[in-house]
Design a protein around this motif. Structure first.
Motif, PDB file in Angstrom:
ATOM      1  N   VAL A  97       9.483  -0.932   5.409  1.00 19.72           N
ATOM      2  CA  VAL A  97       8.132  -0.383   5.283  1.00 19.72           C
ATOM      3  C   VAL A  97       7.357  -1.147   4.203  1.00 19.72           C
ATOM      4  O   VAL A  97       6.191  -1.516   4.410  1.00 19.72           O
ATOM      5  CB  VAL A  97       8.193   1.131   4.970  1.00 19.72           C
ATOM      6  CG1 VAL A  97       6.839   1.663   4.553  1.00 19.72           C
ATOM      7  CG2 VAL A  97       8.714   1.885   6.175  1.00 19.72           C
ATOM      8  N   LEU A  98       7.985  -1.394   3.060  1.00 20.82           N
ATOM      9  CA  LEU A  98       7.321  -2.149   1.996  1.00 20.82           C
ATOM     10  C   LEU A  98       6.972  -3.560   2.448  1.00 20.82           C
ATOM     11  O   LEU A  98       5.892  -4.080   2.126  1.00 20.82           O
ATOM     12  CB  LEU A  98       8.215  -2.212   0.754  1.00 20.82           C
ATOM     13  CG  LEU A  98       8.305  -0.951  -0.087  1.00 20.82           C
ATOM     14  CD1 LEU A  98       9.403  -1.084  -1.135  1.00 20.82           C
ATOM     15  CD2 LEU A  98       6.977  -0.682  -0.767  1.00 20.82           C
ATOM     16  N   LEU A  99       7.850  -4.196   3.190  1.00 19.72           N
ATOM     17  CA  LEU A  99       7.605  -5.553   3.672  1.00 19.72           C
ATOM     18  C   LEU A  99       6.432  -5.582   4.647  1.00 19.72           C
ATOM     19  O   LEU A  99       5.581  -6.472   4.569  1.00 19.72           O
ATOM     20  CB  LEU A  99       8.869  -6.103   4.333  1.00 19.72           C
ATOM     21  CG  LEU A  99       8.898  -7.590   4.597  1.00 19.72           C
ATOM     22  CD1 LEU A  99       9.055  -8.340   3.283  1.00 19.72           C
ATOM     23  CD2 LEU A  99      10.048  -7.935   5.506  1.00 19.72           C
TER      24      LEU A  99
ATOM     25  N   LEU B 262       0.715  -6.873   5.837  1.00 18.00           N
ATOM     26  CA  LEU B 262      -0.645  -6.500   6.229  1.00 18.00           C
ATOM     27  C   LEU B 262      -1.645  -6.776   5.113  1.00 18.00           C
ATOM     28  O   LEU B 262      -2.758  -7.254   5.359  1.00 18.00           O
ATOM     29  CB  LEU B 262      -0.702  -5.028   6.639  1.00 18.00           C
ATOM     30  CG  LEU B 262      -0.042  -4.674   7.962  1.00 18.00           C
ATOM     31  CD1 LEU B 262      -0.045  -3.169   8.171  1.00 18.00           C
ATOM     32  CD2 LEU B 262      -0.755  -5.367   9.109  1.00 18.00           C
ATOM     33  N   ALA B 263      -1.264  -6.480   3.877  1.00 17.62           N
ATOM     34  CA  ALA B 263      -2.165  -6.723   2.750  1.00 17.62           C
ATOM     35  C   ALA B 263      -2.430  -8.214   2.569  1.00 17.62           C
ATOM     36  O   ALA B 263      -3.563  -8.627   2.289  1.00 17.62           O
ATOM     37  CB  ALA B 263      -1.577  -6.134   1.475  1.00 17.62           C
TER      38      ALA B 263
ATOM     39  N   HIS C 277      -6.593 -13.193   3.898  1.00 15.62           N
ATOM     40  CA  HIS C 277      -6.929 -14.481   4.500  1.00 15.62           C
ATOM     41  C   HIS C 277      -8.098 -14.351   5.477  1.00 15.62           C
ATOM     42  O   HIS C 277      -8.129 -13.455   6.315  1.00 15.62           O
ATOM     43  CB  HIS C 277      -5.710 -15.056   5.225  1.00 15.62           C
ATOM     44  CG  HIS C 277      -5.996 -16.336   5.926  1.00 15.62           C
ATOM     45  ND1 HIS C 277      -6.213 -17.502   5.255  1.00 15.62           N
ATOM     46  CD2 HIS C 277      -6.117 -16.619   7.243  1.00 15.62           C
ATOM     47  CE1 HIS C 277      -6.446 -18.468   6.127  1.00 15.62           C
ATOM     48  NE2 HIS C 277      -6.383 -17.946   7.342  1.00 15.62           N
ATOM     49  N   LEU C 278      -9.048 -15.253   5.362  1.00 20.37           N
ATOM     50  CA  LEU C 278     -10.140 -15.358   6.329  1.00 20.37           C
ATOM     51  C   LEU C 278      -9.980 -16.671   7.080  1.00 20.37           C
ATOM     52  O   LEU C 278      -9.772 -17.725   6.470  1.00 20.37           O
ATOM     53  CB  LEU C 278     -11.494 -15.317   5.625  1.00 20.37           C
ATOM     54  CG  LEU C 278     -11.833 -14.013   4.907  1.00 20.37           C
ATOM     55  CD1 LEU C 278     -13.115 -14.155   4.118  1.00 20.37           C
ATOM     56  CD2 LEU C 278     -11.960 -12.887   5.906  1.00 20.37           C
TER      57      LEU C 278
ATOM     58  N   HIS D 149       1.251 -18.292  10.307  1.00 17.89           N
ATOM     59  CA  HIS D 149       1.427 -16.998   9.648  1.00 17.89           C
ATOM     60  C   HIS D 149       0.280 -16.806   8.666  1.00 17.89           C
ATOM     61  O   HIS D 149       0.178 -17.512   7.674  1.00 17.89           O
ATOM     62  CB  HIS D 149       2.756 -16.951   8.892  1.00 17.89           C
ATOM     63  CG  HIS D 149       3.951 -17.201   9.757  1.00 17.89           C
ATOM     64  ND1 HIS D 149       4.362 -16.305  10.707  1.00 17.89           N
ATOM     65  CD2 HIS D 149       4.812 -18.250   9.825  1.00 17.89           C
ATOM     66  CE1 HIS D 149       5.427 -16.785  11.313  1.00 17.89           C
ATOM     67  NE2 HIS D 149       5.720 -17.971  10.806  1.00 17.89           N
ATOM     68  N   LYS D 150      -0.563 -15.830   8.943  1.00 16.13           N
ATOM     69  CA  LYS D 150      -1.718 -15.617   8.075  1.00 16.13           C
ATOM     70  C   LYS D 150      -1.305 -15.184   6.669  1.00 16.13           C
ATOM     71  O   LYS D 150      -1.974 -15.497   5.702  1.00 16.13           O
ATOM     72  CB  LYS D 150      -2.649 -14.571   8.678  1.00 16.13           C
ATOM     73  CG  LYS D 150      -3.381 -15.051   9.893  1.00 16.13           C
ATOM     74  CD  LYS D 150      -4.349 -13.992  10.364  1.00 16.13           C
ATOM     75  CE  LYS D 150      -5.092 -14.460  11.588  1.00 16.13           C
ATOM     76  NZ  LYS D 150      -6.057 -13.462  12.048  1.00 16.13           N
TER      77      LYS D 150
END
Length: 131
Positions: A55-57, A62-63, A68-69, A79-80
């Motif tokens: 869950v932490l990963l 996601l964060a 990244h834009l 991998h963004k």
């Protein structure tokens, strides 16, 4: 009726003797555990440390992806989360995930989740860019 009680007592004593005799072992390997202990280690490894680290990963991933834009004038990253501006911002969550899977590996080495914890450990270090 007395013979039924006598048969019951004899069979009960035989079961108790069998259980005591099967518990006696001359040599036992360190990682050799019974099915109940194996089930305990599998359950606690998966639903405590491994699940919480996963869950932490995912939250960290996601964060980092939100940081990244996309710049369409340049080559887009695969991998963004690896192209994030500040990967150290999620280092605290990733360190917690590494701590959780390390604890699972140390306490529940006989579980079948040990190798998955090592993989999660490597993914967290990769996302942290701690090469």
């Amino acid at each position: 009726m007395y013979t039924g009680l006598k048969k019951f007592t004899i069979s009960l004593l035989a079961i108790v003797f069998f259980l005591i005799a099967s518990g006696c072992v001359t040599q036992k390997k360190k990682d050799d555990v019974g099915p109940i202990a194996k089930g305990y280690h599998n359950m606690t490894a998966r639903y405590n440390g491994y699940y919480n680290a996963t869950v932490l990963l995912e939250e960290s991933k996601l964060a980092l992806e939100q940081q990244h834009l996309d710049d369409y004038s340049k080559i887009l990253p695969i991998h963004k989360y690896m192209a994030a501006d500040n990967p150290k911002a999620e280092a605290e969550n990733l360190n917690k995930a590494i701590e959780k899977v390390s604890l699972v590996v140390n306490l529940h080495r006989v579980s079948r989740w040990t190798d998955d914890c090592y993989l999660l450990f490597g993914q967290a270090q990769f996302m942290k860019q701690d090469f």
